[in-house]
Design a protein around this motif. Structure first.
Motif, PDB file in Angstrom:
ATOM      1  N   ARG A 148       0.834  -1.216   0.000  1.00 13.99           N
ATOM      2  CA  ARG A 148       0.000   0.000   0.000  1.00 13.99           C
ATOM      3  C   ARG A 148       0.867   1.263   0.000  1.00 13.99           C
ATOM      4  O   ARG A 148       0.636   2.208   0.765  1.00 13.99           O
ATOM      5  CB  ARG A 148      -0.957  -0.013   1.179  1.00 13.99           C
ATOM      6  N   ILE A 149       1.882   1.228  -0.853  1.00 11.54           N
ATOM      7  CA  ILE A 149       2.796   2.359  -1.008  1.00 11.54           C
ATOM      8  C   ILE A 149       2.490   3.017  -2.346  1.00 11.54           C
ATOM      9  O   ILE A 149       2.371   2.344  -3.369  1.00 11.54           O
ATOM     10  CB  ILE A 149       4.266   1.889  -0.976  1.00 11.54           C
ATOM     11  N   GLN A 150       2.371   4.340  -2.320  1.00  8.85           N
ATOM     12  CA  GLN A 150       2.112   5.058  -3.564  1.00  8.85           C
ATOM     13  C   GLN A 150       3.440   5.463  -4.183  1.00  8.85           C
ATOM     14  O   GLN A 150       4.292   6.071  -3.540  1.00  8.85           O
ATOM     15  CB  GLN A 150       1.271   6.295  -3.294  1.00  8.85           C
ATOM     16  N   LEU A 151       3.612   5.114  -5.436  1.00 14.01           N
ATOM     17  CA  LEU A 151       4.796   5.486  -6.205  1.00 14.01           C
ATOM     18  C   LEU A 151       4.417   6.730  -7.000  1.00 14.01           C
ATOM     19  O   LEU A 151       3.564   6.684  -7.884  1.00 14.01           O
ATOM     20  CB  LEU A 151       5.175   4.328  -7.134  1.00 14.01           C
ATOM     21  N   ARG A 152       5.034   7.880  -6.654  1.00 14.07           N
ATOM     22  CA  ARG A 152       4.613   9.155  -7.230  1.00 14.07           C
ATOM     23  C   ARG A 152       5.770   9.816  -7.978  1.00 14.07           C
ATOM     24  O   ARG A 152       6.884   9.895  -7.455  1.00 14.07           O
ATOM     25  CB  ARG A 152       4.153  10.057  -6.097  1.00 14.07           C
ATOM     26  N   ALA A 153       5.501  10.260  -9.220  1.00 15.90           N
ATOM     27  CA  ALA A 153       6.506  10.994 -10.008  1.00 15.90           C
ATOM     28  C   ALA A 153       6.611  12.417  -9.462  1.00 15.90           C
ATOM     29  O   ALA A 153       5.609  13.107  -9.316  1.00 15.90           O
ATOM     30  CB  ALA A 153       6.126  11.022 -11.478  1.00 15.90           C
ATOM     31  N   VAL A 154       7.844  12.834  -9.150  1.00 16.18           N
ATOM     32  CA  VAL A 154       8.082  14.161  -8.597  1.00 16.18           C
ATOM     33  C   VAL A 154       8.566  15.121  -9.687  1.00 16.18           C
ATOM     34  O   VAL A 154       8.082  16.243  -9.805  1.00 16.18           O
ATOM     35  CB  VAL A 154       9.127  14.100  -7.463  1.00 16.18           C
ATOM     36  N   ARG A 155       9.509  14.663 -10.494  1.00 15.34           N
ATOM     37  CA  ARG A 155      10.097  15.502 -11.534  1.00 15.34           C
ATOM     38  C   ARG A 155      10.518  14.599 -12.681  1.00 15.34           C
ATOM     39  O   ARG A 155      10.884  13.448 -12.482  1.00 15.34           O
ATOM     40  CB  ARG A 155      11.315  16.233 -10.953  1.00 15.34           C
ATOM     41  N   GLU A 156      10.507  15.148 -13.912  1.00 14.14           N
ATOM     42  CA  GLU A 156      10.818  14.334 -15.091  1.00 14.14           C
ATOM     43  C   GLU A 156      11.769  15.058 -16.032  1.00 14.14           C
ATOM     44  O   GLU A 156      11.785  16.276 -16.090  1.00 14.14           O
ATOM     45  CB  GLU A 156       9.537  14.006 -15.865  1.00 14.14           C
ATOM     46  N   SER A 157      12.555  14.262 -16.751  1.00 14.81           N
ATOM     47  CA  SER A 157      13.356  14.789 -17.860  1.00 14.81           C
ATOM     48  C   SER A 157      13.040  13.921 -19.081  1.00 14.81           C
ATOM     49  O   SER A 157      12.175  13.050 -19.010  1.00 14.81           O
ATOM     50  CB  SER A 157      14.856  14.718 -17.528  1.00 14.81           C
ATOM     51  N   ASP A 158      13.747  14.130 -20.160  1.00 18.56           N
ATOM     52  CA  ASP A 158      13.502  13.325 -21.354  1.00 18.56           C
ATOM     53  C   ASP A 158      13.886  11.860 -21.151  1.00 18.56           C
ATOM     54  O   ASP A 158      13.339  10.975 -21.804  1.00 18.56           O
ATOM     55  CB  ASP A 158      14.283  13.881 -22.555  1.00 18.56           C
ATOM     56  N   THR A 159      14.834  11.597 -20.262  1.00 20.88           N
ATOM     57  CA  THR A 159      15.357  10.234 -20.111  1.00 20.88           C
ATOM     58  C   THR A 159      15.043   9.581 -18.767  1.00 20.88           C
ATOM     59  O   THR A 159      15.058   8.360 -18.668  1.00 20.88           O
ATOM     60  CB  THR A 159      16.883  10.216 -20.295  1.00 20.88           C
ATOM     61  N   HIS A 160      14.793  10.385 -17.718  1.00 23.77           N
ATOM     62  CA  HIS A 160      14.613   9.835 -16.375  1.00 23.77           C
ATOM     63  C   HIS A 160      13.445  10.489 -15.650  1.00 23.77           C
ATOM     64  O   HIS A 160      13.008  11.582 -16.004  1.00 23.77           O
ATOM     65  CB  HIS A 160      15.891  10.018 -15.543  1.00 23.77           C
ATOM     66  N   VAL A 161      12.991   9.803 -14.586  1.00 27.36           N
ATOM     67  CA  VAL A 161      11.918  10.324 -13.743  1.00 27.36           C
ATOM     68  C   VAL A 161      12.360  10.178 -12.286  1.00 27.36           C
ATOM     69  O   VAL A 161      12.869   9.128 -11.878  1.00 27.36           O
ATOM     70  CB  VAL A 161      10.597   9.546 -13.962  1.00 27.36           C
ATOM     71  N   LEU A 162      12.167  11.249 -11.512  1.00 31.30           N
ATOM     72  CA  LEU A 162      12.430  11.211 -10.076  1.00 31.30           C
ATOM     73  C   LEU A 162      11.139  10.779  -9.396  1.00 31.30           C
ATOM     74  O   LEU A 162      10.097  11.428  -9.546  1.00 31.30           O
ATOM     75  CB  LEU A 162      12.859  12.592  -9.558  1.00 31.30           C
ATOM     76  N   TYR A 163      11.187   9.662  -8.674  1.00 32.13           N
ATOM     77  CA  TYR A 163      10.014   9.128  -7.979  1.00 32.13           C
ATOM     78  C   TYR A 163      10.190   9.289  -6.480  1.00 32.13           C
ATOM     79  O   TYR A 163      11.302   9.363  -5.969  1.00 32.13           O
ATOM     80  CB  TYR A 163       9.826   7.633  -8.277  1.00 32.13           C
ATOM     81  N   GLU A 164       9.036   9.293  -5.796  1.00 27.42           N
ATOM     82  CA  GLU A 164       9.022   9.299  -4.342  1.00 27.42           C
ATOM     83  C   GLU A 164       8.098   8.179  -3.892  1.00 27.42           C
ATOM     84  O   GLU A 164       7.001   8.014  -4.427  1.00 27.42           O
ATOM     85  CB  GLU A 164       8.534  10.642  -3.815  1.00 27.42           C
ATOM     86  N   ALA A 165       8.565   7.406  -2.914  1.00 28.15           N
ATOM     87  CA  ALA A 165       7.760   6.321  -2.355  1.00 28.15           C
ATOM     88  C   ALA A 165       8.294   5.997  -0.981  1.00 28.15           C
ATOM     89  O   ALA A 165       9.503   5.940  -0.774  1.00 28.15           O
ATOM     90  CB  ALA A 165       7.827   5.086  -3.253  1.00 28.15           C
TER      91      ALA A 165
END
Length: 193
Positions: A148-165
């Motif tokens: 029950r953990i939410q995986l949330r995108a915080v910031r994005e670039s063309d090649t990568h995504v910063l996630y928070e969980a």
């Protein structure tokens, strides 16, 4: 296994330092967990982390990881033989050559920890597991949902995504998620869940 043998006598002069007995026991256990229990790299790492008193790390190493387990399982020196030509030397240093193209020493050059037939069987099991493994994102999303953990995108670039969980942030590549990266993310989710 159709492998070539190494002819020069100099091969015997390259010796691996004999690991202490607990380290050898850990290597044997890692191979057993893959070969007999069919555990993935991340699952094996979690077993080792849970039993650090039985499976200690060498000085300076921080934590058992899926990457460390994967490298251990691929290391032919644990069979006692010296091997040359594992990686493409001239074109792409990160590409592993097929086992049939490796050059093996005629005699064991290191202390044997895992018999050669068990080492080879483990390679076959690993190859079978990689062929039928679910895509990385499916495994990560399933692990997050179970906890029950939410995986949330915080910031994005063309090649990568910063996630928070689970109170942690990590960067993942866009597109398909390699199995090894998925294993590491699942370990992070389990630690935070």
């Amino acid at each position: 296994m159709a492998a070539r043998l190494l002819v020069p006598a100099a091969a015997a002069s390259w010796r691996m330092v004999a690991p202490f007995s607990r380290r050898a026991d850990t290597v044997q256990e890692v191979f057993r967990l893959r070969r007999d229990d069919r555990l993935r790299d991340g699952e094996i790492a979690r077993v080792l982390v849970a039993e650090l008193d039985r499976h200690p790390l060498a000085d300076g190493q921080v934590l058992w990881s899926a990457r460390r387990v994967r490298k251990m399982l691929a290391q032919p020196k644990y069979s006692g033989y010296q091997v040359f030509g594992r990686c493409a030397a001239r074109t792409n240093h990160s590409r592993i050559n097929p086992i049939a193209d490796w050059v093996w020493s005629r005699e064991q050059a290191h202390p044997m920890i895992v018999p050669l037939d068990e080492w080879y069987e483990t390679q076959l099991v690993t190859a079978q597991m990689q062929q039928r493994q679910a895509p990385g994102w499916d495994r990560v999303n399933e692990a997050a949902a179970q906890r029950r953990i939410q995986l949330r995108a915080v910031r994005e670039s063309d090649t990568h995504v910063l996630y928070e969980a689970a109170g942690r942030q990590f960067v993942l590549p866009r597109g398909d998620l390699p199995a090894a990266v998925a294993d590491e993310v699942i370990i992070i989710l389990e630690a935070g869940g």
